[in-house]
Design an enzyme around this catalytic site. Structure first.
Site, PDB file in Angstrom:
ATOM      1  N   ASP A 187      -0.499  -7.410   4.775  1.00 34.28           N
ATOM      2  CA  ASP A 187      -0.503  -7.966   4.507  1.00 34.28           C
ATOM      3  C   ASP A 187       0.057  -9.517   5.369  1.00 34.28           C
ATOM      4  O   ASP A 187      -0.363 -10.851   6.141  1.00 34.28           O
ATOM      5  CB  ASP A 187      -1.049  -8.379   3.248  1.00 34.28           C
ATOM      6  CG  ASP A 187      -3.155  -7.904   3.425  1.00 34.28           C
ATOM      7  OD1 ASP A 187      -2.666  -6.576   4.160  1.00 34.28           O
ATOM      8  OD2 ASP A 187      -3.368  -7.625   2.715  1.00 34.28           O
ATOM      9  N   GLN A 247      -3.726 -21.117  18.721  1.00 35.58           N
ATOM     10  CA  GLN A 247      -4.984 -20.559  18.256  1.00 35.58           C
ATOM     11  C   GLN A 247      -4.926 -19.159  18.696  1.00 35.58           C
ATOM     12  O   GLN A 247      -5.331 -18.306  18.233  1.00 35.58           O
ATOM     13  CB  GLN A 247      -6.100 -20.624  18.025  1.00 35.58           C
ATOM     14  CG  GLN A 247      -6.365 -22.309  16.922  1.00 35.58           C
ATOM     15  CD  GLN A 247      -7.344 -22.756  17.204  1.00 35.58           C
ATOM     16  OE1 GLN A 247      -8.332 -22.473  17.072  1.00 35.58           O
ATOM     17  NE2 GLN A 247      -8.534 -23.947  16.461  1.00 35.58           N
ATOM     18  N   CYS A 248      -4.346 -19.278  19.824  1.00 39.24           N
ATOM     19  CA  CYS A 248      -4.765 -18.370  20.322  1.00 39.24           C
ATOM     20  C   CYS A 248      -3.263 -16.834  20.560  1.00 39.24           C
ATOM     21  O   CYS A 248      -2.714 -17.372  20.204  1.00 39.24           O
ATOM     22  CB  CYS A 248      -4.146 -18.324  22.308  1.00 39.24           C
ATOM     23  SG  CYS A 248      -5.411 -19.626  22.926  1.00 39.24           S
ATOM     24  N   THR A 302       1.132  -0.714   0.470  1.00 40.98           N
ATOM     25  CA  THR A 302      -0.140  -0.138  -0.393  1.00 40.98           C
ATOM     26  C   THR A 302       1.292   1.347   0.567  1.00 40.98           C
ATOM     27  O   THR A 302       0.091   1.904  -0.445  1.00 40.98           O
ATOM     28  CB  THR A 302      -0.340  -0.261   1.145  1.00 40.98           C
ATOM     29  OG1 THR A 302      -1.866  -0.920   1.307  1.00 40.98           O
ATOM     30  CG2 THR A 302      -1.743   1.021   1.226  1.00 40.98           C
ATOM     31  N   ASP A 312       1.063  -6.260  -4.683  1.00 40.48           N
ATOM     32  CA  ASP A 312       0.732  -6.655  -3.717  1.00 40.48           C
ATOM     33  C   ASP A 312       1.223  -7.548  -2.893  1.00 40.48           C
ATOM     34  O   ASP A 312       1.423  -8.841  -2.933  1.00 40.48           O
ATOM     35  CB  ASP A 312      -1.047  -6.614  -3.426  1.00 40.48           C
ATOM     36  CG  ASP A 312      -1.694  -6.454  -2.727  1.00 40.48           C
ATOM     37  OD1 ASP A 312      -2.779  -6.040  -2.152  1.00 40.48           O
ATOM     38  OD2 ASP A 312      -1.590  -6.786  -1.649  1.00 40.48           O
ATOM     39  N   SER A 313       1.290  -7.821  -1.263  1.00 38.83           N
ATOM     40  CA  SER A 313       1.985  -8.956  -0.963  1.00 38.83           C
ATOM     41  C   SER A 313       1.342  -9.947   0.016  1.00 38.83           C
ATOM     42  O   SER A 313       1.719 -10.899  -0.482  1.00 38.83           O
ATOM     43  CB  SER A 313       2.604  -8.004   1.061  1.00 38.83           C
ATOM     44  OG  SER A 313       1.207  -8.448   1.799  1.00 38.83           O
ATOM     45  N   SER A 314       0.222  -9.537  -1.030  1.00 35.34           N
ATOM     46  CA  SER A 314      -0.825 -11.289  -0.884  1.00 35.34           C
ATOM     47  C   SER A 314      -0.332 -11.724  -2.122  1.00 35.34           C
ATOM     48  O   SER A 314      -0.923 -13.519  -2.168  1.00 35.34           O
ATOM     49  CB  SER A 314      -2.591 -10.764  -0.723  1.00 35.34           C
ATOM     50  OG  SER A 314      -2.815 -10.099   0.180  1.00 35.34           O
TER      51      SER A 314
HETATM   52  N1  ASP Z   1      -2.959  -5.637   0.957  1.00 31.27           N
HETATM   53  C1  ASP Z   1      -1.208  -4.676   0.913  1.00 31.27           C
HETATM   54  C2  ASP Z   1      -0.339  -5.509   1.099  1.00 31.27           C
HETATM   55  O1  ASP Z   1       0.178  -5.997   1.739  1.00 31.27           O
HETATM   56  C3  ASP Z   1      -1.386  -4.211   2.255  1.00 31.27           C
HETATM   57  C4  ASP Z   1      -0.723  -2.980   2.857  1.00 31.27           C
HETATM   58  O2  ASP Z   1       0.014  -3.041   2.442  1.00 31.27           O
HETATM   59  O3  ASP Z   1      -0.778  -2.989   3.778  1.00 31.27           O
HETATM   60  O4  ASP Z   1       0.390  -5.487   0.050  1.00 31.27           O
END
Ligand code: ASP
Length: 341
Positions: free
Chosen positions: A91, A277-278, A14, A58-60
């Site tokens: 992300d 999971q905590c 982002t 985008d890091s996804s």
């Molecule tokens: N979707 C964006 C990413 O991870 C979110 C971010 O940058 O905070 O690339």
């Protein structure tokens, strides 16, 4: 006095995004545009150079290959720079930071990952402060030695050990936390370093790891999970390791079918790493009846490791060690400060 040299590695996220004119969706853009948005960079008493992914992402979309590319960039530029700042989407930042903590062996220079929740070109952006302070931290030295020679995440006034973090909020500027390990620094009027919690090495040589095992997965338990689901996961062809996300202090159902699936997985040499999971606290196998069989079944306790660090540790350990004994032994050790023993 000689000014520190810092390399900025721009991967996307982002921080460097703009709104697409037509679709209104955010997409990454080139690094020069970021520099133009932050004229303050010219005033910092640090020599800054930058290198960018050919196609910022985008890091996804991050893949193991991208982690290898980052590690290679750091290795190729290691002697030339005093510290590294990686601009990365938030992300999956905790996964990348965890992976790099295992891949950059014997690191003695700061590698600071940062990004932002709002693009750097927007008026209320958190990106400027995150970027400027990360550069300051990467350049910070005491008696000629870096103050934080670790893979870290800096976000919204806090510096964290990277492999102890999780992204905890998709909206707040305070997007990360590190529930099982103290902050390495807090930035206010001054930056207060918590050097007692920083890991220092004596002059070692950086060695990068470029082999990671991709045949690993995460299985999150929930009340009502069925044998068919668990069986399907453990029967994935080629599967070598599973992060098992259990309840509370490492507990799971005691139903016979579940224990027999775990036994079958062990017989098939699939390594299972037990993670809670905590968001805070530790796995203690055998504390309750509902985890008492785990030690006998050869399941490894992840103690207070995060899921992000657990999956990347599995990738690293399974690629490096061949025998089940060695793999389990290494998973039980803290290799990069990722778990409290
Ligand atoms: N979707 C964006 C990413 O991870 C979110 C971010 O940058 O905070 O690339």
């Amino acid at each position: 006095m000689k000014q520190p040299n810092i390399l900025l590695i721009y991967t996307g996220g982002t921080i460097g995004m703009i709104e697409d004119y037509e679709s209104k969706a955010l997409r990454p853009f080139d690094f020069e545009s970021i520099e133009n948005q932050v004229p303050e960079l010219k005033k910092i008493e640090v020599n800054i150079e930058s290198i960018s992914f050919d196609k910022p992402i985008d890091s996804s979309d991050i893949r193991i290959e991208d982690w290898i590319e980052i590690a290679r960039i750091i290795e190729a530029n290691y002697s030339k720079y005093d510290g590294f700042v990686i601009l990365h989407g938030s992300d999956t930042m905790s996964y990348t930071a965890s992976a790099l903590s295992f891949m950059l062996k014997s690191l003695t220079k700061p590698v600071i990952l940062t990004g932002s929740q709002l693009p750097i070109g927007t008026i209320r952006t958190d990106g400027k402060e995150n970027l400027i302070t990360s550069i300051e931290i990467a350049a910070a030295q005491k008696d000629g030695k870096p103050i934080v020679p670790e893979v870290c995440i800096y976000f919204e006034f806090n510096l964290y050990r990277g492999n102890r973090t999780s992204k905890v909020n998709s909206e707040d500027f305070e997007a990360f936390n590190s529930f099982n390990y103290p902050f390495l620094a807090e930035a206010g009027v001054t930056i207060k370093y918590n050097t007692n919690s920083v890991h220092y090495r004596s002059n070692e040589r950086l060695e990068i790891v470029t082999q990671l095992e991709s045949n690993v997965t995460i299985l999150k338990l929930f009340p009502g999970i069925t044998q068919k689901m668990v069986e399907a996961i453990f029967n994935i062809p080629g599967l070598r390791g599973v992060v098992l996300e259990t309840f509370g202090s490492g507990n799971a159902t005691t139903q016979d079918w579940f224990l027999s699936e775990l036994k079958k997985a062990q017989d098939n040499e699939i390594v299972i790493l037990n993670v809670t999971q905590c968001i805070a606290g530790s796995v203690v196998q055998g504390k309750y009846d509902t985890s008492s069989k785990f030690n006998d079944l050869g399941i490894v306790s992840g103690k207070d490791i995060t899921t992000e660090a657990a999956i990347t540790k599995l990738m690293y350990v399974l690629a490096k060690y061949k025998s089940m004994e060695e793999v389990k032994l290494k998973l039980s050790e803290s290799l990069a400060g990722e778990m409290t023993l």
